[in-house]
Design a protein around this motif. Structure first.
Motif, PDB file in Angstrom:
ATOM      1  N   ARG A 158      -0.943   0.615  -9.105  1.00  0.00           N
ATOM      2  CA  ARG A 158      -0.143   1.510  -9.953  1.00  0.00           C
ATOM      3  C   ARG A 158       1.255   0.928 -10.098  1.00  0.00           C
ATOM      4  O   ARG A 158       1.762   0.255  -9.202  1.00  0.00           O
ATOM      5  CB  ARG A 158      -0.073   2.901  -9.335  1.00  0.00           C
ATOM      6  CG  ARG A 158      -1.420   3.591  -9.333  1.00  0.00           C
ATOM      7  CD  ARG A 158      -1.331   4.993  -8.800  1.00  0.00           C
ATOM      8  NE  ARG A 158      -2.669   5.569  -8.716  1.00  0.00           N
ATOM      9  CZ  ARG A 158      -2.976   6.616  -7.986  1.00  0.00           C
ATOM     10  NH1 ARG A 158      -2.047   7.229  -7.271  1.00  0.00           N
ATOM     11  NH2 ARG A 158      -4.221   7.064  -7.963  1.00  0.00           N
TER      12      ARG A 158
ATOM     13  N   ASP B 290      -0.550   5.335   0.019  1.00  0.00           N
ATOM     14  CA  ASP B 290      -1.744   6.185   0.009  1.00  0.00           C
ATOM     15  C   ASP B 290      -2.983   5.303  -0.198  1.00  0.00           C
ATOM     16  O   ASP B 290      -3.188   4.363   0.549  1.00  0.00           O
ATOM     17  CB  ASP B 290      -1.636   7.293  -1.040  1.00  0.00           C
ATOM     18  CG  ASP B 290      -0.429   8.204  -0.779  1.00  0.00           C
ATOM     19  OD1 ASP B 290      -0.123   8.452   0.403  1.00  0.00           O
ATOM     20  OD2 ASP B 290       0.192   8.638  -1.752  1.00  0.00           O
ATOM     21  N   ALA B 291      -3.782   5.571  -1.214  1.00  0.00           N
ATOM     22  CA  ALA B 291      -5.032   4.833  -1.427  1.00  0.00           C
ATOM     23  C   ALA B 291      -4.926   3.854  -2.605  1.00  0.00           C
ATOM     24  O   ALA B 291      -5.904   3.561  -3.272  1.00  0.00           O
ATOM     25  CB  ALA B 291      -6.179   5.811  -1.656  1.00  0.00           C
ATOM     26  N   HIS B 292      -3.720   3.341  -2.862  1.00  0.00           N
ATOM     27  CA  HIS B 292      -3.543   2.361  -3.929  1.00  0.00           C
ATOM     28  C   HIS B 292      -2.462   1.360  -3.525  1.00  0.00           C
ATOM     29  O   HIS B 292      -1.830   1.504  -2.480  1.00  0.00           O
ATOM     30  CB  HIS B 292      -3.188   3.052  -5.255  1.00  0.00           C
ATOM     31  CG  HIS B 292      -1.837   3.698  -5.255  1.00  0.00           C
ATOM     32  ND1 HIS B 292      -1.613   4.963  -4.766  1.00  0.00           N
ATOM     33  CD2 HIS B 292      -0.641   3.252  -5.685  1.00  0.00           C
ATOM     34  CE1 HIS B 292      -0.340   5.277  -4.898  1.00  0.00           C
ATOM     35  NE2 HIS B 292       0.278   4.249  -5.445  1.00  0.00           N
TER      36      HIS B 292
ATOM     37  N   PRO C 146       0.803  -1.219   0.000  1.00  0.00           N
ATOM     38  CA  PRO C 146       0.000   0.000   0.000  1.00  0.00           C
ATOM     39  C   PRO C 146       0.837   1.270   0.000  1.00  0.00           C
ATOM     40  O   PRO C 146       1.874   1.354   0.648  1.00  0.00           O
ATOM     41  CB  PRO C 146      -0.801  -0.121   1.302  1.00  0.00           C
ATOM     42  CG  PRO C 146       0.029  -0.994   2.176  1.00  0.00           C
ATOM     43  CD  PRO C 146       0.769  -1.923   1.273  1.00  0.00           C
TER      44      PRO C 146
ATOM     45  N   GLU D 132      -2.049   2.227 -14.438  1.00  0.00           N
ATOM     46  CA  GLU D 132      -2.940   1.979 -13.315  1.00  0.00           C
ATOM     47  C   GLU D 132      -3.989   0.966 -13.743  1.00  0.00           C
ATOM     48  O   GLU D 132      -4.418   0.936 -14.892  1.00  0.00           O
ATOM     49  CB  GLU D 132      -3.625   3.267 -12.857  1.00  0.00           C
ATOM     50  CG  GLU D 132      -4.557   3.056 -11.670  1.00  0.00           C
ATOM     51  CD  GLU D 132      -5.177   4.353 -11.179  1.00  0.00           C
ATOM     52  OE1 GLU D 132      -5.097   4.607  -9.971  1.00  0.00           O
ATOM     53  OE2 GLU D 132      -5.714   5.106 -12.015  1.00  0.00           O
TER      54      GLU D 132
ATOM     55  N   ARG E  15     -10.206  -4.038  -2.970  1.00  0.00           N
ATOM     56  CA  ARG E  15     -10.853  -2.923  -3.676  1.00  0.00           C
ATOM     57  C   ARG E  15      -9.922  -1.705  -3.807  1.00  0.00           C
ATOM     58  O   ARG E  15     -10.327  -0.570  -3.621  1.00  0.00           O
ATOM     59  CB  ARG E  15     -12.158  -2.524  -3.000  1.00  0.00           C
ATOM     60  CG  ARG E  15     -13.202  -3.616  -3.016  1.00  0.00           C
ATOM     61  CD  ARG E  15     -14.537  -3.091  -2.521  1.00  0.00           C
ATOM     62  NE  ARG E  15     -15.581  -4.076  -2.605  1.00  0.00           N
ATOM     63  CZ  ARG E  15     -16.263  -4.401  -3.698  1.00  0.00           C
ATOM     64  NH1 ARG E  15     -15.991  -3.820  -4.827  1.00  0.00           N
ATOM     65  NH2 ARG E  15     -17.213  -5.309  -3.657  1.00  0.00           N
ATOM     66  N   LEU E  16      -8.673  -2.006  -4.191  1.00  0.00           N
ATOM     67  CA  LEU E  16      -7.682  -0.954  -4.367  1.00  0.00           C
ATOM     68  C   LEU E  16      -7.110  -0.993  -5.783  1.00  0.00           C
ATOM     69  O   LEU E  16      -6.880  -2.075  -6.330  1.00  0.00           O
ATOM     70  CB  LEU E  16      -6.528  -1.129  -3.377  1.00  0.00           C
ATOM     71  CG  LEU E  16      -6.842  -0.847  -1.919  1.00  0.00           C
ATOM     72  CD1 LEU E  16      -5.660  -1.244  -1.039  1.00  0.00           C
ATOM     73  CD2 LEU E  16      -7.191   0.623  -1.712  1.00  0.00           C
TER      74      LEU E  16
END
Length: 157
Positions: free
Chosen positions: A110, A71-73, A69, A141, A106-107
């Motif tokens: 990238r 951040d949010a990805h 992980p 992505e 659910r990510l």
């Protein structure tokens, strides 16, 4: 076909050698191969707690991959398949497992690949979309569930 095993700090040297074997040709093609720079870049980005060894059935090292992980990805990096193992579907099989993990979480995933690298086509086939590029790298992505949507569009169950 393969197993994933956790990497440790002690795996650094053998994974660096794997990186050099896998990346040398691509880096030379764009005039960027420098063994010390490769060492430094790997040293600064090696996160053993997110790195997994790809082990062949007979127990030999077939590659490695890191995904963790940010951040949010999820950041996918250091995905190397030993040259003698390439072209046999191993990379796709490992990537499918990682895509499943990302979908469950659910990510988005990238990643970046070198300019002029064959890896860009590989990731595009697996639902990744180019988002940017710079002088040396192309950025991709994949949103959660993108492979499922891609298969539906192609009529694959």
């Amino acid at each position: 076909m393969f197993t994933l095993a956790p990497a440790t700090v002690e795996d650094f040297d053998r994974l660096l050698q794997l990186r050099l074997r896998c990346m040398r040709e691509s880096l030379e093609r764009i005039g960027r191969f420098d063994e010390w720079r490769a060492y430094d870049r790997f040293r600064n980005s090696y996160r053993p707690h997110y790195t997994r060894l790809i082990m062949a059935p007979q127990g030999s090292l077939a590659g490695c991959v890191a995904m963790g992980p940010v951040d949010a990805h999820l950041l996918l990096e250091h995905f190397y398949i030993a040259p003698e193992q390439q072209g046999k579907g191993l990379g796709s099989a490992v990537l499918h497992q990682l895509l499943g993990e990302a979908d469950t979480a659910r990510l988005p995933i990238r990643l970046s690949v070198l300019q002029q690298s064959d890896a860009g086509r590989f990731y595009a086939r697996h639902g990744f979309v180019q988002t940017a590029e710079d002088e040396w790298d192309v950025y991709y992505e994949r949103l959660p569930g993108a492979l499922h949507v891609l298969h539906e569009q192609e009529g694959i169950a």
